[in-house]
Design a protein around this motif. Structure first.
Motif, PDB file in Angstrom:
ATOM      1  N   SER A  60       0.846  -1.199   0.000  1.00 53.67           N
ATOM      2  CA  SER A  60       0.000   0.000   0.000  1.00 53.67           C
ATOM      3  C   SER A  60       0.878   1.245   0.000  1.00 53.67           C
ATOM      4  O   SER A  60       1.947   1.268   0.614  1.00 53.67           O
ATOM      5  CB  SER A  60      -0.901   0.015   1.236  1.00 53.67           C
ATOM      6  N   THR A 117      -4.680   9.247  -4.592  1.00 50.50           N
ATOM      7  CA  THR A 117      -4.915   7.860  -4.239  1.00 50.50           C
ATOM      8  C   THR A 117      -4.908   6.986  -5.482  1.00 50.50           C
ATOM      9  O   THR A 117      -5.665   7.206  -6.423  1.00 50.50           O
ATOM     10  CB  THR A 117      -6.237   7.690  -3.461  1.00 50.50           C
ATOM     11  N   ARG A 119      -2.925   2.896  -6.949  1.00 50.55           N
ATOM     12  CA  ARG A 119      -1.906   1.882  -6.730  1.00 50.55           C
ATOM     13  C   ARG A 119      -0.548   2.461  -7.123  1.00 50.55           C
ATOM     14  O   ARG A 119      -0.469   3.324  -8.003  1.00 50.55           O
ATOM     15  CB  ARG A 119      -2.220   0.641  -7.563  1.00 50.55           C
ATOM     16  N   THR A 213       0.196  -6.831   3.108  1.00 48.72           N
ATOM     17  CA  THR A 213      -0.786  -6.140   2.270  1.00 48.72           C
ATOM     18  C   THR A 213      -1.487  -7.123   1.346  1.00 48.72           C
ATOM     19  O   THR A 213      -0.858  -8.020   0.783  1.00 48.72           O
ATOM     20  CB  THR A 213      -0.103  -5.043   1.434  1.00 48.72           C
ATOM     21  N   HIS A 215      -4.590  -6.896  -1.836  1.00 42.71           N
ATOM     22  CA  HIS A 215      -5.400  -6.012  -2.667  1.00 42.71           C
ATOM     23  C   HIS A 215      -6.798  -6.593  -2.861  1.00 42.71           C
ATOM     24  O   HIS A 215      -6.988  -7.816  -2.898  1.00 42.71           O
ATOM     25  CB  HIS A 215      -4.719  -5.783  -4.016  1.00 42.71           C
ATOM     26  N   PHE A 245      -6.279   1.581   2.004  1.00 47.68           N
ATOM     27  CA  PHE A 245      -5.667   2.505   1.061  1.00 47.68           C
ATOM     28  C   PHE A 245      -6.462   2.457  -0.240  1.00 47.68           C
ATOM     29  O   PHE A 245      -6.283   1.539  -1.040  1.00 47.68           O
ATOM     30  CB  PHE A 245      -4.206   2.138   0.820  1.00 47.68           C
ATOM     31  N   GLY A 247      -7.509   2.864  -3.974  1.00 47.12           N
ATOM     32  CA  GLY A 247      -6.664   2.885  -5.154  1.00 47.12           C
ATOM     33  C   GLY A 247      -7.373   3.481  -6.346  1.00 47.12           C
ATOM     34  O   GLY A 247      -8.172   4.403  -6.215  1.00 47.12           O
ATOM     35  N   SER A 253      -6.448  -1.458  -1.222  1.00 49.47           N
ATOM     36  CA  SER A 253      -5.609  -2.431  -0.527  1.00 49.47           C
ATOM     37  C   SER A 253      -5.783  -2.278   0.972  1.00 49.47           C
ATOM     38  O   SER A 253      -6.143  -1.206   1.474  1.00 49.47           O
ATOM     39  CB  SER A 253      -4.137  -2.272  -0.912  1.00 49.47           C
ATOM     40  N   THR A 255      -3.599  -2.945   4.479  1.00 47.64           N
ATOM     41  CA  THR A 255      -2.312  -3.260   5.078  1.00 47.64           C
ATOM     42  C   THR A 255      -2.503  -3.476   6.570  1.00 47.64           C
ATOM     43  O   THR A 255      -3.156  -2.682   7.248  1.00 47.64           O
ATOM     44  CB  THR A 255      -1.290  -2.145   4.840  1.00 47.64           C
TER      45      THR A 255
END
Length: 506
Positions: A60, A117, A119, A213, A215, A245, A247, A253, A255
């Motif tokens: 992340s 924000t 990936r 992490t 996804h 997080f 993406g 994702s 973490t």
């Protein structure tokens, strides 16, 4: 001297160097060991882009306002490219609590507190495609730099005059007046200089934590959970930390970070079913990862060897190397808890370009660059290192049955939990100022050091829990024993029972 600037690495640090130096008109060549992105589709790139030189690329990432503001100021069209690839903005107003939202009055400077924000692979793809369009920038993929070409000068200083490596299995040597080392966490060139006698100083200690992490992707027709109607999507339970997080293109994702001392949990969490099971036990993550909203994608990605590390190439006011300028993870690393790594690299590149604009003398450049790095980045390094030391003690305490904080420890914990945390969840202006430190727009502790702000925090602290009850978020999750039992992991594993047995009987 065929190139004006040679940059080792075309990850975030190398790309930010190209962004910073391109407007100066210098010829910039990025030497990247990995092959270029395999496609233009961010999903294909995420799945198929092999990055040996950046093993953490699928962890992340948070792209803080400091990085976004640099891009906005110097390359605003790059922001359009990012949006076209699916990257989004998380704005300041999206971070407000319900209490704050009710009386929020936007200010112009709030736009500076915006996060990109996406990936990590999507951000790199967008910046790389933008950089490739710049006339004075060249990226040579598949070029593995094996060593620096050096010569010793007086007083043990090492001068760098080029690089030696290979491309398509052919040996290549390149000479340059300026070498920027953006080879990152796995880079080894700076160690070569240390072995050759450059008096580079280094301090390093463990961050005491590992990151895991996975996804996820929203199901068709699904949207992200409401940020104000659900429990916070990040939290700290002492024995783990966690966060969502968001993406790009419907991806996000999760973490989960685990202290080094939690050995059994560290082993178990690499199992995708265990990882997913943890997310379902945490109230802030369940709205994101339950089967009605999203599906997991791929394996659990682990990341260890996390250290706080600071290197200085200027010792006692004198440069130890010439023509060589490390930046990003090559030079300074911290626990990635706040996602500052990419911003560190971008800020370093800007400071280096400012230094080059100011002087052409090699020794003076090193001195000025080092001074600027210490002024700009050192406070965040020190701040995070102090937090890591505290977190290590907290994790050890969680494994010690019957452990109780002393009076001083309880007061400090209460000040931050019931004072600082509640104040920034209640007062919009305090949150605004705290976020400036978070986003690296000013010293991380500056806002709390202002007498007016400190008195406001004391006010909320003195009000007590009953009067502040509306500002407290829901409990972030179960205690250690409850979670591990739910996952069928031995909750007695790693407990420090010897510390209890060593106590004399009552």
């Amino acid at each position: 001297m065929s190139e004006d600037v040679l940059v080792v690495g075309a990850g975030i640090g190398g790309l930010c160097t190209a962004l910073s130096f391109a407007p100066t008109g210098r010829q910039i060549t990025l030497l990247e060991r990995d092959q270029p992105p395999p496609a233009e589709d961010p999903d294909v790139v995420f799945l198929n882009w092999h990055r040996r030189g950046a093993g953490h690329v699928r962890q992340s990432h948070a792209f803080l306002a400091r990085l976004r503001n640099i891009i906005k100021q110097h390359h605003p069209e790059l922001l359009d490219d990012l949006k076209a690839m699916g990257a989004r903005d998380l704005t300041f107003d999206m971070m407000l609590s319900d209490i704050q939202r009710a009386h929020y009055q936007p200010l112009p400077e709030d736009s500076d507190l915006t996060i990109i924000t996406s990936r990590r692979t999507t951000l790199e793809l967008a910046i790389r495609r933008y950089v490739e369009r710049l006339e004075n920038v060249t990226i040579r993929s598949g070029f593995f730099v094996r060593k620096l070409i050096t010569r010793a000068v007086e007083n043990g200083v090492v001068e760098v005059i080029g690089v030696s490596g290979e491309q398509e299995d052919e040996p290549v040597e390149l000479a340059a007046k300026t070498i920027v080392d953006a080879s990152g966490k796995s880079g080894f060139l700076i160690e070569q200089l240390m072995e050759e006698g450059a008096a580079i100083t280094e301090e390093s200690e463990t961050a005491g934590i590992l990151y895991f992490t996975r996804h996820y992707r929203l199901l068709p027709g699904m949207e992200e959970p409401n940020r104000t109607k659900n429990p916070p999507a990040s939290g700290d339970l002492g024995y783990i930390k966690f966060g969502v997080f968001p993406g790009d293109n419907g991806c996000f994702s999760i973490t989960i970070s685990v202290p080094e001392v939690e050995i059994e949990l560290r082993k178990a969490i690499m199992n995708p079913d265990i990882f997913h099971g943890i997310t379902l036990q945490l109230p802030g993550l369940y709205p994101w990862t339950n089967s009605e909203r999203a599906e997991p994608r791929g394996k659990v990605h682990g990341m260890g060897d996390l250290h706080s590390r600071w290197r200085d190439v200027v010792t006692d006011g004198k440069p130890t190397v010439l023509n060589y300028y490390p930046l990003g993870d090559t030079l300074v690393r911290t626990n990635p808890l706040y996602g500052r790594g990419c911003s560190f690299a971008a800020v370093s590149a800007e400071l280096l370009r400012e230094t080059f604009d100011e002087t052409s003398d090699a020794e003076t450049r090193q001195i000025i660059y080092n001074k600027r790095l210490r002024n700009e980045l050192r406070p965040y390094y020190i701040n995070q290192r102090a937090q890591d030391r505290s977190a290590i003690k907290r994790a050890e305490a969680a494994l010690t049955p019957g452990y109780k904080k002393n009076w001083r420890g309880r007061i400090i914990e209460s000040f931050f939990e019931d004072g600082v945390r509640i104040a920034i969840r209640s007062d919009v202006d305090l949150l605004r100022q705290a976020m400036r430190g978070f986003h690296m727009l000013e010293h991380p502790n500056k806002w709390l050091g202002k007498p007016k702000n400190f008195s406001r925090v004391l006010y909320y602290w003195a009000r007590g829990k009953k009067r502040n009850v509306a500002a407290y978020p829901p409990e972030p999750g179960p205690d250690r024993t409850e979670l591990m039992r739910a996952l069928e992991i031995d909750h007695l594993s790693d407990l420090r029972l010897e510390a209890v047995e060593a106590k004399p009987a009552a």
